[in-house]
Structure formats: structure tokens, C-alpha cells
Scaffold this motif. Sequence first.
Motif, PDB file in Angstrom:
ATOM      1  N   GLU A   1       1.060  -1.443  -0.084  1.00 42.39           N
ATOM      2  CA  GLU A   1      -0.306   0.183   0.087  1.00 42.39           C
ATOM      3  C   GLU A   1       0.821   1.300  -0.164  1.00 42.39           C
TER       4      GLU A   1
ATOM      5  N   GLN B   1      -3.847  -0.804   5.457  1.00 42.16           N
ATOM      6  CA  GLN B   1      -4.869  -0.866   6.232  1.00 42.16           C
ATOM      7  C   GLN B   1      -6.151  -0.060   5.417  1.00 42.16           C
ATOM      8  N   THR B   2      -5.663  -1.437   4.143  1.00 44.74           N
ATOM      9  CA  THR B   2      -6.935  -1.675   3.730  1.00 44.74           C
ATOM     10  C   THR B   2      -8.199  -2.393   4.768  1.00 44.74           C
ATOM     11  N   ARG B   3      -8.985  -1.895   4.856  1.00 43.47           N
ATOM     12  CA  ARG B   3     -10.399  -2.841   5.289  1.00 43.47           C
ATOM     13  C   ARG B   3     -11.490  -3.897   4.608  1.00 43.47           C
TER      14      ARG B   3
ATOM     15  N   ASN C   1     -12.202  -1.845   1.247  1.00 42.37           N
ATOM     16  CA  ASN C   1     -12.589  -0.313   1.410  1.00 42.37           C
ATOM     17  C   ASN C   1     -11.166  -0.072   1.169  1.00 42.37           C
ATOM     18  N   GLY C   2      -9.727   0.759   0.379  1.00 45.13           N
ATOM     19  CA  GLY C   2      -8.144   1.219   0.594  1.00 45.13           C
ATOM     20  C   GLY C   2      -7.955   0.635  -0.669  1.00 45.13           C
TER      21      GLY C   2
ATOM     22  N   ALA D   1      -6.275  -7.675   3.685  1.00 47.30           N
ATOM     23  CA  ALA D   1      -7.226  -6.845   4.467  1.00 47.30           C
ATOM     24  C   ALA D   1      -7.216  -6.986   5.436  1.00 47.30           C
TER      25      ALA D   1
END
Length: 380
Positions: A125, A136-138, A149-150, A168
Motif C-alpha cells: 500500500e 490499512q485496507t479494510r 475499502n482501501g 485486508a
Amino acid sequence: MFQLTDDQRAIQEMARDFAQREVAPLSPEYQKRRRLPPGIVRRMGEQGLIGIMFPEEYGGAGGDVTAQALAVQEISKVDAGIGATLLVQVLALYPIWKLGSEALKQKYLPRGIRGEIIGAIGMTEPDSGSDFASIQTRAVKDGGHYVVNGRKTFITNGPVADFVTLAAKTAPEQGRRGISLLVVDADTPGYEVARTLDKMGWHTSETAELVFTDCRVPADHLIGEENQGFYYVMEDFNLERVFLAAQCIGIGEAAYEAARDYARSRRQFGRPLADFQAVRHRLVDMYVLLEQARLLFYQACAKFGTDEKVLAASMAKLAASEMITKVTSMAVQIHGGYGYVTDYPVERYYRDARLYAIGGGTSEIQREIIARRLELQPRA
């Protein structure tokens, strides 16, 4: 001393022939276009190069890591970008084979092995490179789906991928113990190729930044167990490091052979460059560095299924990436001014080589992994 088996040699020869027949004619044009040649992944699949280490029941050959890595080596000797496309295709499929449900295996493995669909791995990322655990991708569970999301960057195959094996956070409060792996199809609403990246090297490997906005991914696209993704990714990283070492061996062979042949044919002061001791000795140094890296690469292949695989893979990757930086630089030096122009391939080898001390875990990270395995850090 490590010796290749007859089957491994046969696969290596098959890959070498394919690279010369199918890759070499396409490489110059698509290097200029900075694009992956259309259909090359399917042709690699038809030749059996993608599925070498995968089970026969999914269309593979039932071979081993060594044979698969030798295929990567031979393709990369001719074109490192296309070699990278091959290795990432294997890395995207590997967790599905080892950890995925039977439904996921049936959906992705046969078509991926045939090269009918192209895969990518979504790990890095913008703010999480070497520190993978800080992604941080969730992915939030919502009924029968995960909502993702990310943003991911430096994604090899990203612009052309049909699916991404994505890391994620499913339990962000648990840090690295809260990461999961999902298979996300590129036609999922909210999946976007935000931009393609223009790179120093690997011009036939397409690389992208991907954005996921409220992507609803079926819950049965989870690979393995929820929140175990960090450990799954570490296994994929070990395999990646073996393949990256293989690429370095292939490029190193190409650089050495180009420099050797040039030194034999180029005449200065009335005689071939190879008649000068300084040039001969530089070629010897190149060859020794290459062979040292090759031995560690073979060792990493042999130990891949053992408790020593992490140490062996990191040593091979470190040695090979440091080797290729030196060997390609020496190849350019032997070519003199001609090494700086695109008429000769060594300038491409030099550009391609710079990635290997960075990608797949920097040389600094490899040294730290090795130091920890050797228990070099003083205990409190």
C-alpha cells in the motif's frame, strides 16, 4: 553438490525454447510500448509453464518448486518483465491451491493455470511497504459478503488482472493477527485501476495502483481462515523470494553472456577486449558472483518444504539481488558507451536489475530476517 533431475532439466529446456520462440520476437516491440504482449499469458499456460508445481487434478504438472523456478529463470533471461508476469501469476494462485476451499480451487486454478485469467497479488500500500502488518485496507463482514475499502500500489499485473489475491484487515485492532486474504474479481463494482505506473525497468510488466471502494466480495472468497492472512502471506513471500532469485540468475546469465561475447568481438588497440587482463578478470568476477548466487538459489529450492525455508529463501534473494546489481553494472562497463544505448541489451538488464534489492522485501529486510534466524540480536 546440487544436481537437477532429468525432469527439471527437461522443463528448463522447454521453458528456454519457449522463451526464444515466443518471447524473444515480441520483446523489443513491447519494451518500447511498455505493455505486456497480448496473449502471452495464455501461451505460457498452453505450454504448461504456469502450472508446473500445481496438482494434475487442476491442470498442473505435479512438479516441484525447483522446476517452476527454472521456468521463471529462463523466461526472465529473455525478458524480465514477462518473467515477472509469470511469477506473479503463480503467486496469485498459490494461496488458493494451498488454503482455499474446493470451490475456489475449481473456480480459479484450472483457468489460471491455462492462462485464461490473469492474477495479481494485492499486498503493498502507499503507506505500507516493508511494514506489511500496517496495511490499512479494510474488509468488513456484512452478511454473506465482505465490504472492502482501501488502496494498493506497485501491483504487478494490476492493469491486466482478472482477479487479485488481496490482503485486508478484518480485525484491525489485532494488528498483524487481524489480516485476512480474499480473492477479488476485477469486475467487482468499486474495483478500480486508479493509475498505471511508469517504471525504470520491467517495461513489459504492467504495474498499477488499485482502489477498492465499497467492493462487495462474497464471503466464500475468503482464503483459509479469517485473521490468519499475515501468516499465509509470509509463506507466499518465501516463494516469491525464490522466484526473484531465479529471475536474477536468468538476467545474470544474459548479462554475462552479452559481455563475454562483446569482449571477444570488440577490438581496441588492434586486439579483442578479452585479450586485456582487466577485462578478462572482470568477466571472471561476473561469473563467480553468478555461480555463488545460483548455488544459494538451488539450496532455497531444495529447502522450500522444510523448517529452513525462510532462512534459505532470504539468503538466496539477498545474494541474487546484490549479485545482479553488480553483474549488470560490470556488463555495461565492458560495453563502454555502447552499454548506455538501447542498441545493446545490457542497458535494459541494468535497469531491470535495480528492482531486485527493493521488491519482494528489500535487502535490508532480508538481512534482518537472516540475523533473527541466526539469533544475532542480543537478548535482554
